[in-house]
Design a protein around this motif. Structure first.
Motif, PDB file in Angstrom:
ATOM      1  N   GLY A  76       0.785  -1.224   0.000  1.00 29.57           N
ATOM      2  CA  GLY A  76       0.000   0.000   0.000  1.00 29.57           C
ATOM      3  C   GLY A  76       0.816   1.272   0.000  1.00 29.57           C
ATOM      4  N   LYS A  77       2.146   1.151  -0.057  1.00 30.14           N
ATOM      5  CA  LYS A  77       3.008   2.334   0.062  1.00 30.14           C
ATOM      6  C   LYS A  77       3.257   3.030  -1.271  1.00 30.14           C
ATOM      7  CE  LYS A  77       5.385   0.343   4.064  1.00 30.14           C
ATOM      8  NZ  LYS A  77       6.674  -0.198   4.571  1.00 30.14           N
ATOM      9  N   ASP A  78       3.209   2.291  -2.373  1.00 27.11           N
ATOM     10  CA  ASP A  78       3.472   2.887  -3.679  1.00 27.11           C
ATOM     11  C   ASP A  78       2.758   2.062  -4.741  1.00 27.11           C
ATOM     12  OD1 ASP A  78       4.409   4.554  -5.622  1.00 27.11           O
ATOM     13  OD2 ASP A  78       6.505   4.419  -5.023  1.00 27.11           O
ATOM     14  N   LEU A  79       1.441   2.178  -4.753  1.00 25.46           N
ATOM     15  CA  LEU A  79       0.619   1.306  -5.579  1.00 25.46           C
ATOM     16  C   LEU A  79       0.864   1.505  -7.068  1.00 25.46           C
ATOM     17  CD1 LEU A  79      -2.705   1.667  -3.570  1.00 25.46           C
ATOM     18  CD2 LEU A  79      -1.200  -0.323  -3.609  1.00 25.46           C
ATOM     19  N   LEU A  80       1.032   2.744  -7.492  1.00 23.19           N
ATOM     20  CA  LEU A  80       1.217   2.993  -8.917  1.00 23.19           C
ATOM     21  C   LEU A  80       2.559   2.478  -9.409  1.00 23.19           C
ATOM     22  CD1 LEU A  80      -0.287   6.563  -9.419  1.00 23.19           C
ATOM     23  CD2 LEU A  80      -1.292   4.376 -10.054  1.00 23.19           C
ATOM     24  N   GLN A  81       3.624   2.778  -8.678  1.00 20.95           N
ATOM     25  CA  GLN A  81       4.959   2.420  -9.142  1.00 20.95           C
ATOM     26  C   GLN A  81       5.241   0.922  -9.037  1.00 20.95           C
ATOM     27  OE1 GLN A  81       7.225   3.832 -10.771  1.00 20.95           O
ATOM     28  NE2 GLN A  81       7.326   6.028 -10.369  1.00 20.95           N
ATOM     29  N   VAL A  82       4.738   0.270  -8.009  1.00 19.28           N
ATOM     30  CA  VAL A  82       5.078  -1.133  -7.766  1.00 19.28           C
ATOM     31  C   VAL A  82       3.960  -2.066  -8.214  1.00 19.28           C
ATOM     32  CG1 VAL A  82       5.654  -2.845  -5.997  1.00 19.28           C
ATOM     33  CG2 VAL A  82       6.617  -0.531  -5.868  1.00 19.28           C
ATOM     34  N   ASP A  83       2.789  -1.944  -7.598  1.00 21.19           N
ATOM     35  CA  ASP A  83       1.704  -2.899  -7.837  1.00 21.19           C
ATOM     36  C   ASP A  83       1.152  -2.819  -9.257  1.00 21.19           C
ATOM     37  OD1 ASP A  83       0.711  -3.820  -4.752  1.00 21.19           O
ATOM     38  OD2 ASP A  83       1.782  -1.932  -4.910  1.00 21.19           O
ATOM     39  N   LEU A  84       1.209  -1.621  -9.850  1.00 15.64           N
ATOM     40  CA  LEU A  84       0.720  -1.476 -11.216  1.00 15.64           C
ATOM     41  C   LEU A  84       1.873  -1.421 -12.216  1.00 15.64           C
ATOM     42  CD1 LEU A  84      -2.023   1.068 -12.423  1.00 15.64           C
ATOM     43  CD2 LEU A  84      -0.447  -0.189 -13.867  1.00 15.64           C
ATOM     44  N   ASN A  85       2.612  -0.316 -12.231  1.00 18.09           N
ATOM     45  CA  ASN A  85       3.633  -0.129 -13.253  1.00 18.09           C
ATOM     46  C   ASN A  85       4.764  -1.150 -13.129  1.00 18.09           C
ATOM     47  OD1 ASN A  85       4.579   1.335 -15.547  1.00 18.09           O
ATOM     48  ND2 ASN A  85       6.100   2.343 -14.246  1.00 18.09           N
ATOM     49  N   GLY A  86       5.172  -1.462 -11.916  1.00 18.99           N
ATOM     50  CA  GLY A  86       6.216  -2.463 -11.733  1.00 18.99           C
ATOM     51  C   GLY A  86       5.799  -3.816 -12.270  1.00 18.99           C
ATOM     52  N   ALA A  87       4.555  -4.194 -11.992  1.00 15.35           N
ATOM     53  CA  ALA A  87       4.053  -5.478 -12.489  1.00 15.35           C
ATOM     54  C   ALA A  87       4.025  -5.503 -14.007  1.00 15.35           C
ATOM     55  CB  ALA A  87       2.665  -5.740 -11.920  1.00 15.35           C
ATOM     56  N   VAL A  88       3.558  -4.413 -14.615  1.00 17.34           N
ATOM     57  CA  VAL A  88       3.481  -4.365 -16.073  1.00 17.34           C
ATOM     58  C   VAL A  88       4.873  -4.423 -16.696  1.00 17.34           C
ATOM     59  CG1 VAL A  88       2.842  -2.907 -18.039  1.00 17.34           C
ATOM     60  CG2 VAL A  88       1.243  -3.213 -16.141  1.00 17.34           C
ATOM     61  N   LYS A  89       5.837  -3.755 -16.099  1.00 16.28           N
ATOM     62  CA  LYS A  89       7.203  -3.814 -16.626  1.00 16.28           C
ATOM     63  C   LYS A  89       7.751  -5.231 -16.562  1.00 16.28           C
ATOM     64  CE  LYS A  89       8.619  -0.336 -14.066  1.00 16.28           C
ATOM     65  NZ  LYS A  89       9.473   0.694 -13.429  1.00 16.28           N
ATOM     66  N   VAL A  90       7.448  -5.963 -15.497  1.00 15.96           N
ATOM     67  CA  VAL A  90       7.894  -7.360 -15.409  1.00 15.96           C
ATOM     68  C   VAL A  90       7.225  -8.192 -16.497  1.00 15.96           C
ATOM     69  CG1 VAL A  90       7.900  -9.442 -13.991  1.00 15.96           C
ATOM     70  CG2 VAL A  90       8.459  -7.239 -12.960  1.00 15.96           C
ATOM     71  N   MET A  91       5.939  -7.955 -16.744  1.00 16.30           N
ATOM     72  CA  MET A  91       5.242  -8.679 -17.814  1.00 16.30           C
ATOM     73  C   MET A  91       5.907  -8.430 -19.158  1.00 16.30           C
ATOM     74  SD  MET A  91       1.321  -7.775 -16.858  1.00 16.30           S
ATOM     75  CE  MET A  91       0.840  -7.633 -15.136  1.00 16.30           C
ATOM     76  N   LYS A  92       6.151  -7.162 -19.472  1.00 15.87           N
ATOM     77  CA  LYS A  92       6.780  -6.822 -20.753  1.00 15.87           C
ATOM     78  C   LYS A  92       8.161  -7.461 -20.863  1.00 15.87           C
ATOM     79  CE  LYS A  92       4.531  -2.305 -21.408  1.00 15.87           C
ATOM     80  NZ  LYS A  92       4.770  -0.835 -21.505  1.00 15.87           N
ATOM     81  N   ALA A  93       8.938  -7.372 -19.787  1.00  8.40           N
ATOM     82  CA  ALA A  93      10.289  -7.930 -19.797  1.00  8.40           C
ATOM     83  C   ALA A  93      10.256  -9.440 -19.948  1.00  8.40           C
ATOM     84  CB  ALA A  93      11.020  -7.536 -18.515  1.00  8.40           C
TER      85      ALA A  93
END
Length: 213
Positions: A76-93
């Motif tokens: 819950g500390k950085d939902l956009l950067q980690v839970d959303l954008n971080g997850a999507v970057k891992v998917m793309k990678a």
């Protein structure tokens, strides 16, 4: 089997790694921002992965493996950067690297937008919004062989080893049970392309996994 665990120092991810490490046939790559915190084990290779990094940096960090469990979160500390954008970057990678089998730890309600708005919106609305867009990206914008697991509330208590998959019969899941189910999903391909609801139940985990076939 070679398997990557992202979020290997979190509550669920660390449990997944410790359970996988008991199987000498498993080769586990445990990814975390602070890999030095991952306990040593003969078949566990810690590696550094930072979800704030670029997609290309994440791609370079990912080892070669057949399967990937994504269990990372910001608490819950950085939902956009980690839970959303971080997850999507891992998917793309992962997709660019050919790591196609992707098991995503999500949450009950992540694909139910009515929970995010209105007078009776969930107290976890912002978290669910982040998970919604990450899950939607996984399903609709990748060619990954995904499974999305949607457990109810996670609790720190011993796992019963019994669950309900495909329905909700209770309001909680032990972290230990969730870890066992994630591993079971990674070991079987029957759930590819599925979103699976999960709660504590009465069916032994191996049977519940097998009934997905």
């Amino acid at each position: 089997m070679k398997i990557i665990v992202i979020g290997a120092t979190g509550r669920v991810g660390s449990t997944v790694v410790s359970k996988l490490a008991k199987d000498s046939d498993m080769e586990i790559y445990a990814g975390a921002r602070h890999p030095e915190k991952i306990p040593e084990s003969p078949n566990v290779t810690p590696f550094r992965i930072d979800l704030y990094d670029t997609k290309d940096d994440i791609k370079e960090a990912l080892p070669e493996a057949g399967r990937l469990i994504f269990a990372a979160g910001s608490g819950g500390k950085d939902l956009l950067q980690v839970d959303l954008n971080g997850a999507v970057k891992v998917m793309k990678a992962a997709e660019e690297k050919g790591l196609l089998r992707f098991i995503m730890l999500s949450s009950k309600g992540s694909l139910t937008p009515d929970l995010f708005s209105g007078k009776n919106r969930s107290p976890l609305a912002n978290y669910l919004i982040a998970k919604y867009y990450a899950d939607e990206w996984l399903m609709n914008n990748t060619h990954l062989q995904y499974t999305i697991l949607q457990p109810t509330a996670l609790v720190d208590k011993p796992g019963s080893g019994k669950v309900t998959l495909g329905d909700y019969t209770t309001n909680e899941n032990s972290i230990e049970n969730v870890a066992e189910v994630l591993i079971g999903l990674a070991e079987h391909n029957a759930s590819i392309g599925e979103v699976i609801e999960m709660s504590t139940g009465n069916e032994p985990i191996p049977d519940a996994i097998n009934h997905l076939t």
